[in-house]
Structures are given as structure tokens and as C-alpha cells.
Design a protein around this motif. Structure first.
Motif, PDB file in Angstrom:
ATOM      1  N   GLU A  32      -1.554  -7.250 -12.755  1.00  0.00           N
ATOM      2  CA  GLU A  32      -2.571  -6.668 -12.604  1.00  0.00           C
ATOM      3  C   GLU A  32      -3.742  -6.160 -11.094  1.00  0.00           C
ATOM      4  O   GLU A  32      -4.557  -5.301 -11.946  1.00  0.00           O
ATOM      5  CB  GLU A  32      -3.871  -8.349 -13.126  1.00  0.00           C
ATOM      6  N   ARG A  33      -3.281  -6.358 -10.403  1.00  0.00           N
ATOM      7  CA  ARG A  33      -3.670  -5.667  -8.867  1.00  0.00           C
ATOM      8  C   ARG A  33      -2.932  -4.475  -9.548  1.00  0.00           C
ATOM      9  O   ARG A  33      -4.181  -3.449  -9.152  1.00  0.00           O
ATOM     10  CB  ARG A  33      -3.692  -6.219  -7.726  1.00  0.00           C
TER      11      ARG A  33
ATOM     12  N   LEU B 185       6.335  -2.889 -16.672  1.00  0.00           N
ATOM     13  CA  LEU B 185       6.492  -4.025 -15.433  1.00  0.00           C
ATOM     14  C   LEU B 185       5.645  -2.703 -13.819  1.00  0.00           C
ATOM     15  O   LEU B 185       5.352  -3.166 -13.281  1.00  0.00           O
ATOM     16  CB  LEU B 185       7.041  -4.463 -15.001  1.00  0.00           C
ATOM     17  N   ASP B 186       6.069  -1.352 -14.487  1.00  0.00           N
ATOM     18  CA  ASP B 186       5.547  -0.421 -13.511  1.00  0.00           C
ATOM     19  C   ASP B 186       4.732   0.327 -13.618  1.00  0.00           C
ATOM     20  O   ASP B 186       4.795   1.264 -14.806  1.00  0.00           O
ATOM     21  CB  ASP B 186       6.951   0.329 -13.264  1.00  0.00           C
TER      22      ASP B 186
ATOM     23  N   ASN C 123       3.979   3.389 -16.836  1.00  0.00           N
ATOM     24  CA  ASN C 123       3.787   1.814 -18.167  1.00  0.00           C
ATOM     25  C   ASN C 123       1.977   1.991 -17.563  1.00  0.00           C
ATOM     26  O   ASN C 123       1.390   2.152 -16.517  1.00  0.00           O
ATOM     27  CB  ASN C 123       4.709   0.835 -17.449  1.00  0.00           C
ATOM     28  N   GLU C 124       1.864   1.495 -19.232  1.00  0.00           N
ATOM     29  CA  GLU C 124      -0.046   1.443 -19.121  1.00  0.00           C
ATOM     30  C   GLU C 124      -0.448  -0.075 -20.099  1.00  0.00           C
ATOM     31  O   GLU C 124      -0.052  -0.717 -20.484  1.00  0.00           O
ATOM     32  CB  GLU C 124      -0.689   2.230 -19.940  1.00  0.00           C
ATOM     33  N   ILE C 125      -1.715  -0.137 -19.780  1.00  0.00           N
ATOM     34  CA  ILE C 125      -2.182  -1.434 -20.410  1.00  0.00           C
ATOM     35  C   ILE C 125      -2.641  -0.608 -21.937  1.00  0.00           C
ATOM     36  O   ILE C 125      -3.079  -0.003 -22.162  1.00  0.00           O
ATOM     37  CB  ILE C 125      -3.577  -1.620 -19.216  1.00  0.00           C
ATOM     38  N   VAL C 126      -2.299  -1.889 -22.248  1.00  0.00           N
ATOM     39  CA  VAL C 126      -2.853  -1.510 -23.935  1.00  0.00           C
ATOM     40  C   VAL C 126      -3.667  -3.225 -24.559  1.00  0.00           C
ATOM     41  O   VAL C 126      -4.115  -3.219 -25.258  1.00  0.00           O
ATOM     42  CB  VAL C 126      -1.416  -1.999 -24.468  1.00  0.00           C
TER      43      VAL C 126
ATOM     44  N   PHE D  55      -2.019  -2.226 -11.743  1.00  0.00           N
ATOM     45  CA  PHE D  55      -2.037  -1.413 -12.573  1.00  0.00           C
ATOM     46  C   PHE D  55      -3.398  -1.596 -12.495  1.00  0.00           C
ATOM     47  O   PHE D  55      -3.996   0.053 -12.924  1.00  0.00           O
ATOM     48  CB  PHE D  55      -1.923  -2.359 -14.385  1.00  0.00           C
ATOM     49  N   LEU D  56      -4.471  -1.889 -12.374  1.00  0.00           N
ATOM     50  CA  LEU D  56      -6.016  -2.090 -12.485  1.00  0.00           C
ATOM     51  C   LEU D  56      -6.569  -0.721 -10.867  1.00  0.00           C
ATOM     52  O   LEU D  56      -7.325  -0.109 -10.877  1.00  0.00           O
ATOM     53  CB  LEU D  56      -6.784  -2.984 -11.867  1.00  0.00           C
ATOM     54  N   ASP D  57      -4.914  -0.818  -9.908  1.00  0.00           N
ATOM     55  CA  ASP D  57      -5.669   0.113  -8.723  1.00  0.00           C
ATOM     56  C   ASP D  57      -5.897   1.493  -9.413  1.00  0.00           C
ATOM     57  O   ASP D  57      -6.582   2.362  -9.107  1.00  0.00           O
ATOM     58  CB  ASP D  57      -5.433  -0.313  -7.609  1.00  0.00           C
ATOM     59  N   LEU D  58      -4.395   1.768 -10.108  1.00  0.00           N
ATOM     60  CA  LEU D  58      -3.966   2.788 -10.386  1.00  0.00           C
ATOM     61  C   LEU D  58      -4.826   3.541 -11.385  1.00  0.00           C
ATOM     62  O   LEU D  58      -5.075   4.929 -11.222  1.00  0.00           O
ATOM     63  CB  LEU D  58      -2.363   3.014 -10.720  1.00  0.00           C
TER      64      LEU D  58
END
Length: 240
Positions: free
Chosen positions: A141-142, A60-61, A65-68, A144-147
Motif C-alpha cells: 500500500e505505501r 507486487l512491484d 505494476n499498477e493498482i486495480v 504503490f500510493l507513493d508512486l
């Protein structure tokens, strides 16, 4: 009046940010994303194009962490269009843990053959452009997408969205009844996606598949609008 002024402040901030980023963005995809005029906050929900978005991540951080995988489903108040949606497994830079595999049911072989985020980020943003994004819990979502955009392109990607979890909290965790339960030490009602859906008589779906969860979020939002709002409600009233 305080609540109205507060929401107007949110609208003003997003309008200023959109204008600023439309001039400052260098990446062509972000330029197109920001140069699309921000939706009129007075536009009624009945006229708004939405897209439900869900990320599955290794945690969750977003710093660690990363999008899979991600899934999205476009919809309006008139209906949901799952056939126009999209699902994509993404290859992260980290090795999947056994806990992540058990949670998302995305295997090593799936991510090994999947494209990395830099290969699919353009398409993802193109699919979001011109729509109001709807999520369940905006702290995934916001950020993770921003990073992801900052890591790959060196630029921010922030936008107004609707959070169905925040809507549910507004109706289920406020008022004197909630305060009384809190005083008595009674556990507040769950506002997780499936628990929230059950309050509206929506069916349970298999969780932690990004497109299925996006579909579930779209259905929940339509149910929330039908119960708590109106097709004529201004979109700006629900922005976060």
C-alpha cells in the motif's frame, strides 16, 4: 533500552518528515494531508481513529505494476464501521493479464468502465487524512500510493502506518523457539492474512477483494491488540 531508542528514532523521523512536507507540498490534496497534525505518538490506542487499507494490484512491484482496486474501512478499538468504508475499481494503464483476472476476479469490462487513478486519488487521500492507516504487509500500500502520487503530482506521499504482518512476525518469528526451529530447518509459521487470523480464532473470508481484505485486516489488528497490547498502549510504539 536499544529497542526503545530505535522506536523513538522512528517517531522523530516521521514527525520531522510531516513538518517538512507540510511546508513543501504544492498539490492541494497533499497539503491538506500533511497539514493535518501528526498524531501524538503518546496517544493511547483507545483514542486513535484508524483506517484499514488494502490495494489489489497487477503485481507486487510498484515500478512495473499498477493498482486495480482499493478498499478501506474506518475503525477504532470500540468497533469497525464497514458501512462507512469504500471500495473502488481503478482502470490501470496496462492490459490485465489472465493471471491477474483469475487472482482478483476483476474483469476487463470492470476496469474498462472504471475511473483511472487520477480521478480517484484525491478522494482516497481525503479518506485517509487524520487517521492512522493499518495494512497487512506495508510493502504494497505505501509504495504503490507513493508512486501513484509521484507519477500524477510529482510529489511523495509517505506516512506512518501499522503493519499487522509486522506485528505478527514480531510475536511469531522471534525468540528462542523461533531460532531453534530455524536452526533445525523447520519452516516458520505463516504470517499471511488468513493464517494469522486463524491463530486468533477469526473466520476465513474470501481473499483478494480489497474491501473484504481491509475488513479482515482491521479485525486482525483488534485481535492483536487484545492479545498482545492494551488500549493504553501508545500509538507511537506500533508505528512503522
Amino acid at each position: 533500552m536499544l529497542k526503545k531508542r530505535s522506536q523513538q528514532s522512528v517517531i522523530d523521523e516521521w514527525q520531522h518528515y510531516q513538518t517538512q512536507q507540510a511546508k513543501a507540498s504544492v498539490n492541494p490534496t497533499l497539503q491538506r494531508f500533511y497539514q493535518m497534525p501528526l498524531m501524538d505518538p503518546e496517544m493511547p490506542l483507545s483514542e486513535v481513529p484508524f483506517v484499514a487499507l488494502d490495494f489489489e494490484t497487477t503485481g507486487l512491484d510498484p515500478r512495473y505494476n499498477e493498482i486495480v482496486s482499493f478498499g478501506l474501512v474506518p475503525f477504532t478499538l470500540r468497533g469497525i464501521r464497514p458501512s462507512d468504508g469504500h471500495y473502488q475499481v481503478v482502470k490501470p494503464n496496462c492490459v490485465l493479464s489472465e493471471e491477474s483476472i483469475a487472482f482478483h476476479r476483476i474483469t476487463h469490462s470492470q476496469v474498462d468502465s472504471a475511473p483511472p487513478m487520477e480521478k480517484v486519488l484525491d478522494e482516497l487521500l481525503e479518506r485517509l487524512t487524520g487517521c492512522i492507516v493499518v495494512v497487512h504487509y506495508q510493502q504494497v500500500e505505501r509504495p504503490f500510493l507513493d508512486l501513484a502520487c509521484r507519477k500524477l503530482w510529482g510529489e511523495h506521499c509517505l506516512f506512518p502506518l501499522i503493519d499487522t504482518m509486522a506485528i505478527e512476525a514480531r510475536w511469531q518469528r522471534s525468540g528462542w523457539k523461533h531460532q531453534l526451529k530455524k536452526t533445525l530447518g523447520i519452516q516458520p509459521v505463516s504470517i499471511r492474512l488468513d493464517d494469522s487470523r486463524q491463530r486468533y480464532g477469526l473466520p476465513s473470508y474470501s481473499a483478494h477483494h480489497a474491501k473484504v481484505d481491509a475488513m479482515a485486516t482491521a479485525e486482525l489488528f483488534l485481535a492483536q491488540v487484545a492479545r498482545h497490547y492494551s488500549p493504553t498502549t501508545a500509538i507511537g510504539q506500533l508505528w512503522d
